[in-house]
Motif scaffolding. Structure first.
Motif, short mmCIF file in Angstrom:
data_model
loop_
_atom_site.label_atom_id
_atom_site.label_comp_id
_atom_site.label_asym_id
_atom_site.label_seq_id
_atom_site.Cartn_x
_atom_site.Cartn_y
_atom_site.Cartn_z
N GLY A 18 -0.73 0.68 3.03
CA GLY A 18 -1.09 -0.36 2.06
C GLY A 18 -0.55 -0.09 0.67
N LEU A 19 -0.60 1.17 0.23
CA LEU A 19 -0.07 1.50 -1.10
C LEU A 19 1.43 1.24 -1.18
CD1 LEU A 19 -1.99 4.80 -1.96
CD2 LEU A 19 -2.23 2.56 -3.08
N ILE A 20 2.13 1.57 -0.11
CA ILE A 20 3.58 1.33 -0.10
C ILE A 20 3.87 -0.17 -0.24
CG2 ILE A 20 5.65 1.44 1.35
CD1 ILE A 20 4.38 4.04 2.58
N PHE A 24 5.84 -1.87 -3.56
CA PHE A 24 7.14 -2.51 -3.40
C PHE A 24 7.11 -4.02 -3.62
CE2 PHE A 24 8.56 1.49 -1.78
CZ PHE A 24 9.93 1.50 -2.01
N GLN A 25 5.94 -4.62 -3.74
CA GLN A 25 5.89 -6.05 -4.04
C GLN A 25 6.59 -6.37 -5.37
OE1 GLN A 25 4.80 -8.72 -2.31
NE2 GLN A 25 4.99 -10.22 -3.97
N ILE A 112 0.54 -11.28 2.52
CA ILE A 112 0.77 -9.89 2.89
C ILE A 112 1.73 -9.28 1.86
CG2 ILE A 112 1.46 -8.27 4.69
CD1 ILE A 112 1.12 -10.52 6.70
N PRO A 113 1.28 -8.36 1.03
CA PRO A 113 2.17 -7.79 0.00
C PRO A 113 3.47 -7.27 0.60
CG PRO A 113 -0.08 -7.01 -0.31
CD PRO A 113 -0.07 -7.75 1.01
N SER A 116 5.35 -10.57 3.15
CA SER A 116 5.45 -12.02 3.00
C SER A 116 6.60 -12.39 2.06
CB SER A 116 4.13 -12.60 2.48
OG SER A 116 3.10 -12.44 3.43
N TYR A 117 6.74 -11.64 0.97
CA TYR A 117 7.81 -11.95 0.01
C TYR A 117 9.18 -11.76 0.66
CZ TYR A 117 10.51 -12.19 -4.26
OH TYR A 117 11.43 -12.56 -5.23
N ASN A 118 9.34 -10.68 1.40
CA ASN A 118 10.63 -10.44 2.05
C ASN A 118 10.94 -11.53 3.07
OD1 ASN A 118 13.01 -9.04 2.97
ND2 ASN A 118 11.81 -8.33 4.70
N LEU A 119 9.92 -11.98 3.81
CA LEU A 119 10.14 -13.04 4.79
C LEU A 119 10.57 -14.34 4.13
CD1 LEU A 119 7.18 -12.44 7.28
CD2 LEU A 119 9.58 -11.82 7.57
N LYS A 120 10.08 -14.59 2.93
CA LYS A 120 10.42 -15.83 2.23
C LYS A 120 11.85 -15.82 1.70
CE LYS A 120 5.72 -16.90 0.66
NZ LYS A 120 4.83 -16.99 -0.53
#
Length: 260
Positions: A18-20, A24-25, A112-113, A116-120
Motif C-alpha cells: 500500500g505504501l508503494i 508512486f501516485q 486504486i492509488p 488506476s492512474y496508470n490504467l487511465k
C-alpha cells in the motif's frame, strides 16, 4: 507452517504494498503531466519493481526466464495463464522493454492509488465486460496503438484466474480482435507457476515461502494457422510446460465452455 508464517507476515506485505502505491501516485502524475510518456513508463516500471519486491516480505521469491530471442522491432502479444493478481507486477517489470500493455476491467480505473492512474493514461485497454461493443472497440484501439508505437500487450485468454493452477481453456476472441489492427504481432506464450499458491488461503493470510516462476516459451507466428489454431498451440505450449494434459481442439473447448 506456511499459513502460520502468513498470519504474521501478510500485514507487513500489505503495508509495504500500500505504501508503494501511495508514494508512486504523485510520482506518476508528475512524470506523465510534466515529462510525458517515457518518463511515466519508467515510473511504472520502477513501481512494479518495488511491488514485486514486496513479495519478499512473505519469503516468496520470483524467477523470470526468457531464453527466447524476441525481436524488438515488432509488437508482441504475450499470452499467459492467469493464477492471481500477483501475476501482474512481475510481468510489467520484466517485460518493460517490450512496452507491454495490459487489458483490464474498467472497474480498476477507479479508486486504486497508482494502479488506476496508470490504467487511465498508460495506453492499455480498459474493458467493460457487460458491454461487448465497448470491449471490442477498446481492444481495436489497443491494437492500433501497438502497431503505431511498436508496443506489446499481455492477455490472459482464460478470462478468469485459476484457483488451483490448472490451465483453463483459452478463448481466441480478444487476440483475434487485436490482430485485426496489428496483424504482425508475434504471439508469445508465458507459463506462470505457483502464483495461485500465494492466495491459496484467500486474501488473509497469504502463503509464504513460495517460488513464483514465469517462463517465456517459443513464440508463434500469427499467420501459421487460423487464430483458433494459433491460440490452441499457445495454450498447449503452456500446458505441456506445466505438465498438464493438452486441450484437444476448438470444438472441444467450446463444448467444455458451455458445460461450465
Amino acid at each position: 507452517m506456511k499459513r502460520l508464517f502468513g498470519i504474521i507476515l501478510t500485514p507487513i506485505h500489505y503495508i509495504l504494498f500500500g505504501l508503494i502505491l501511495l508514494v508512486f501516485q504523485p510520482i506518476q502524475w508528475v512524470c506523465y503531466c510534466v515529462f510525458g510518456y517515457r518518463a511515466h513508463k519508467y515510473s511504472v516500471d520502477v513501481l512494479n519493481f518495488f511491488l514485486t519486491s514486496s513479495y519478499l516480505a512473505l519469503g516468496n521469491i520470483i524467477s523470470f526466464t526468457n531464453k527466447q530471442a524476441l525481436p524488438l522491432d515488432r509488437p508482441k502479444i504475450f499470452v499467459a495463464n492467469h493464477q492471481s493478481m500477483y501475476d501482474i507486477p512481475p510481468l510489467i517489470w520484466r517485460l518493460s522493454k517490450y512496452h507491454a500493455k495490459f487489458i483490464s476491467k474498467i472497474e480498476l480505473t477507479k479508486n486504486i492509488p497508482s494502479i488506476s492512474y496508470n490504467l487511465k493514461v498508460g495506453g492499455g485497454a480498459n474493458i467493460d465486460r457487460k458491454d461487448q461493443r465497448q470491449s471490442i472497440t477498446e481492444l481495436m484501439k489497443l491494437g492500433a496503438r501497438m502497431k503505431e508505437n511498436n508496443w506489446s500487450t499481455v492477455i490472459f485468454p482464460e478470462g478468469t484466474r485459476s484457483p488451483n493452477g490448472n490451465v483453463k481453456f483459452f478463448r481466441a476472441a480478444g487476440i483475434a480482435t487485436i490482430l485485426k489492427k496489428c496483424p504482425d504481432a508475434l504471439i508469445v506464450p508465458i507459463a506462470i507457476e505457483n502464483s495461485w499458491k500465494m492466495v491459496r488461503y484467500g486474501a488473509y493470510p497469504l502463503s509464504t515461502f513460495e517460488h513464483l516462476k514465469f517462463t517465456v516459451l517459443e513464440p508463434i507466428e500469427p499467420k501459421s494457422g487460423t487464430i483458433e489454431e494459433v491460440v490452441l498451440k499457445a495454450e498447449n505450449e503452456i500446458r505441456a510446460f506445466l505438465g498438464q494434459p493438452p486441450a484437444v481442439d476448438t470444438r472441444d473447448k467450446k463444448q467444455e465452455t458451455r458445460q461450465e
